[in-house]
Design an enzyme around this catalytic site. Structure first.
Site, short mmCIF file in Angstrom:
data_model
loop_
_atom_site.label_atom_id
_atom_site.label_comp_id
_atom_site.label_asym_id
_atom_site.label_seq_id
_atom_site.Cartn_x
_atom_site.Cartn_y
_atom_site.Cartn_z
N ILE A 475 -1.68 10.73 -25.05
CA ILE A 475 -0.91 11.66 -24.22
C ILE A 475 -0.79 13.03 -24.88
O ILE A 475 0.14 13.79 -24.62
CB ILE A 475 0.48 11.09 -23.89
CG1 ILE A 475 1.28 10.79 -25.16
CG2 ILE A 475 0.35 9.83 -23.06
CD1 ILE A 475 2.71 10.32 -24.88
N GLY A 476 -1.79 13.32 -25.74
CA GLY A 476 -1.76 14.56 -26.50
C GLY A 476 -1.31 14.33 -27.92
O GLY A 476 -1.09 15.27 -28.68
N ILE A 623 1.57 8.14 -43.30
CA ILE A 623 1.17 9.11 -42.28
C ILE A 623 -0.34 9.00 -42.10
O ILE A 623 -1.12 9.29 -43.01
CB ILE A 623 1.59 10.54 -42.69
CG1 ILE A 623 3.11 10.60 -42.89
CG2 ILE A 623 1.13 11.54 -41.64
CD1 ILE A 623 3.93 10.21 -41.67
N THR A 628 -2.34 15.71 -37.21
CA THR A 628 -1.84 15.34 -35.88
C THR A 628 -0.37 14.96 -35.94
O THR A 628 0.38 15.20 -34.99
CB THR A 628 -2.66 14.17 -35.29
OG1 THR A 628 -2.63 13.06 -36.19
CG2 THR A 628 -4.11 14.59 -35.06
N GLU A 699 8.94 10.84 -32.17
CA GLU A 699 10.29 10.99 -31.63
C GLU A 699 11.31 11.27 -32.73
O GLU A 699 12.34 11.89 -32.48
CB GLU A 699 10.66 9.76 -30.81
CG GLU A 699 9.73 9.61 -29.61
CD GLU A 699 10.08 8.46 -28.68
OE1 GLU A 699 10.90 7.60 -29.06
OE2 GLU A 699 9.53 8.43 -27.56
#
Length: 739
Positions: A475-476, A623, A628, A699
């Protein structure tokens, strides 16, 4: 593959590809306009018709009559579908209300018809000729009024945050009454819209009784299943595709009107149909983040030890909806022996409330982290010191359960040094830069990590090309890239030797994109499939799989070595598996942590707030790709600024709709609103999470930002605002004197 014990050493630990910055492999397609989004599958569909959705003009009631005469006679019209001629329709498992209204209307802009025509312009013009007569009913549109009688209600966001209606530990009331220092305050967050760049859009094409839908959806398996339930056909008859998505933020987790009406319109028209929800329809037709009213009480000893904490949140939704779980983080973030967590849910007839990026924690942290700052001020403590004093390495509700990793204190301490926190004046409204009142704010960041089963299929073909197939979506966020990196690391090949295929219901079911669970779980699923492929390669080559090394495009075992491509000379090798999780998550609490630092300037003349600089320090497992991941966090920080300073769906409580239902009236940050953003990732590999030792950041980067902005505004002005967004009208008259 069942993940039941902490991960030991494995091929991912080499980190020759995983953990390294790598540009998104889908980037060139997107920047050149050659990545086909949902509305753009021109190669597959050469001559589509166009659908235009008609939304209900009332907030509650029923349709008394529909006159389609003029619309049917309009130029180019092929078909019009309403509830009267759509046939029997079901309701999706993840849908709160039906997606095609009639005769009952559940909310404003609920779809009541789709007009299909030869061109978009003809469909739009004909849609304006559809005459609908309504019998308006009295609706419940005012959250404040509805919450007065709202019952306690438990619920889940379907993204990992959930809570029972009331959750007690110890004796909160007695401990709070006895506490020498107390805070008792109310906070509010407004309804918010996802406002993603790409609208909800779908193309549907029937071939006999088989349906293909190209759409924009974050969760292929969920959408695929719910489309089958809605249409009443076996899901094996439907192919559901979403290879590229122009943003979702949770709004595209579930099946929406565009896909259903494209399918119905295509069936009625006898040809493929394209549907894109017009922007002014989206906020009321689809979902939104529900408004909250939050009440927080904290009691502490004079040395700053929290002895009592209570957090109640009230929100509203349709009759079959669930509460916004804004209390979830308070269950886990700070220590305190006596606790009370509760939620109330009011029944509203406003459009459906549902998941939006970091549901629960995002609005909950906006309130909690202001309250923590207010409590620190009452105690005369630095807000960072107060947070660290009440840090905990165990679940406050279940002390026997430790956090798998918890570096909150280090995030705060490292961030304070980087940001120059020591230069902050703890007394508000003391620092000026010309006409600007300048302040600094901080907030903790928190978001749970969620383990979800996730599958993948991996192929080794001619030339040593590795192909990954999974219904995971991008979704990007960079899913294509981190999945390619995972396969490359596992099979010992460069990233450009990996082909990644996503977003197709014919592929193995993945975790999907949402709740910041996508990256860690989807790559773990690819890891599992690659383990099987490595075994198949070793077997075909006659190697001992236990000591086989895959590296530099070669396979090595003992003193034997050969090219990986040799294993495919006798034919393609295919392996499929999924990651599944045991009870390790019950033994350890899996969460991500961070700290947000913000500096703002507030114009002493106009009250306008400008963010001057931002820093996020994150501890979120390994990570997988810092490039990204950083993009994810700065995007989340940007969204946090929007939530703090401008984003609000204004409710017309008379007629039951969001008034500012387009991008002209619903304001989001633009480039000029966002200053320099710095992101720091702490070194962490969480072996309790999954074989990748990774968690999520997409998030975490949002949770706490709004409160950090609010705390900075208070430090700049001395005006405490507890009702978001922090617009100039809320503090202009209370700003310090200019002289």
């Amino acid at each position: 593959m069942k993940f039941e014990t902490p991960a030991g050493d494995n091929p991912i630990d080499r980190m020759t590809v995983v953990g390294r910055a790598h540009a998104r492999i889908d980037g060139p397609l997107k920047t050149t306009g050659t990545a086909p989004y949902a509305y753009e599958h021109h190669r597959e569909i050469a001559d589509p018709a166009y659908g235009y959705v008609v939304g209900a003009a009332i907030g509650k009631g029923r349709i008394s009559a529909i006159d389609l005469t003029q619309a049917k006679a309009a130029p180019g019209v092929i078909a019009i579908v309403t509830a009267d001629n759509a046939g029997k329709l079901g309701k999706g498992k993840f849908n709160t209300v039906k997606l095609l209204g009639g005769p009952e209307i559940d909310h404003y802009h609920q779809a009541v018809a789709i007009v299909v025509a030869e061109t978009f312009e003809q469909a739009r013009a004909a849609a304006a000729l559809v005459r609908v007569d309504y019998a308006r009913a009295e609706g419940r549109f005012d959250l404040e009024t509805a919450l007065k009688t709202a019952p306690l209600a438990g619920g889940s966001s379907d993204e990992g945050s959930g809570s029972p209606g009331v959750d007690r530990v110890g004796q909160f009331e007695q401990a709070f009454a006895a506490a020498p220092v107390k805070l008792d305050a109310h906070y509010s967050t407004p309804d918010q819209s996802h406002a993603m760049m790409e609208p909800f859009a779908s193309i549907a094409a029937w071939r006999g009784d088989e349906l293909t839908v190209w759409t924009s959806n974050q969760m292929i398996a969920w959408g695929h299943g719910d489309l089958a339930r809605t249409l009443g056909i076996p899901k094996e008859k439907i192919r559901f595709l979403s290879p590229y998505i122009g943003g979702g933020f949770g709004g595209k987790l579930f099946l929406r009107t565009d896909a259903v009406l494209a399918a119905l319109g295509a069936r009625a028209a006898g040809r493929p149909v394209k549907v894109a929800l017009q922007r002014p329809l989206i906020p009321n037709n689809t979902t939104h983040r529900p408004a909250t009213r939050q009440h927080i009480r904290i009691g502490a000893t004079k040395d700053g030890t929290i002895t009592a904490i209570a957090h109640d949140s009230g929100s509203g939704d349709q009759p079959d909806g669930e509460p916004e779980t804004a209390v979830n983080q308070t269950k886990l973030l700070y220590a305190g022996a006596n606790r009370r967590i509760s939620m109330h849910l009011a029944v509203l007839d406003l459009p459906e409330g549902n998941a939006m990026r970091a549901p629960g924690e995002a609005p909950g942290m906006m309130a909690l982290e202001i309250a923590i700052d207010e409590m620190a001020e009452k105690l005369g403590m630095d807000p960072i010191a107060f947070r660290i004093k009440n840090d905990t390495q165990v679940d406050p509700e279940k002390p026997e359960r430790r956090f798998s990793e918890r570096q909150l204190a280090r995030c705060l301490e490292d961030g304070a040094k980087r940001f120059g926190w020591s230069r902050r004046n703890p007394k508000p409204a003391q620092v000026r830069d010309g006409r600007w009142l300048v302040g600094m704010g901080v907030a903790a960041a928190f978001r749970n990590h969620i383990n979800m089963a996730s599958g993948a299929r991996v192929r080794l073909g001619q030339g040593g090309v590795v192909t990954v197939e999974t219904d995971m979506t991008d979704i990007g966020t960079g899913s294509y890239t981190i999945i390619a990196q995972t396969a490359a690391e596992m099979m010992g090949v460069p990233v450009d030797a990996v082909v990644v295929k996503l977003g197709d219901s014919r592929f193995p079911v993945s975790a999907g994109s949402g709740g910041q669970f996508g990256a860690a779980n989807a790559t773990a699923g690819v890891y599992a499939a690659c383990v099987k492929l490595r075994e198949a390669v070793a077997q075909r080559l006659g190697f001992n799989s236990a000591d086989t090394v895959f590296e530099g495009g070669k396979v090595r075992s003992g003193n034997r070595s050969t090219d990986l491509a040799q294993a495919a000379n006798a034919g393609e090798l295919v392996a499929e598996d999924k990651i599944e999780f045991g009870k390790l998550g019950d033994t350890y609490q899996l969460s991500t942590f961070g700290a947000h630092f913000v500096e703002v300037g507030v114009d002493a003349f106009t009250g306008v707030t400008r963010v001057r600089r931002m820093l996020a320090v994150c501890a979120a497992g390994r990570i997988l790709n810092p490039q990204t991941a950083r993009s994810q966090v700065i995007g989340a920080m940007t969204m946090g600024v929007g939530g703090a300073l401008m984003e609000e769906l204004a409710v017309d409580t008379r007629f039951g709709f969001f008034v500012n239902h387009d991008l002209a009236g619903y304001e989001v940050p633009v480039h000029a609103d966002i200053p320099h953003q710095e992101v720091v990732f702490l070194d962490e590999a969480d072996d309790k999470a999954n074989p990748m030792k990774a968690k999520g950041v997409g998030e975490l980067g949002l949770c706490g930002v709004g409160a950090a902005v609010a705390n900075a505004v208070y430090n700049a002005t001395g005006v405490r605002i507890r009702d978001y967004p922090i617009t100039l009208d809320k503090h202009l008259e209370r700003l310090p004197a200019l002289v």
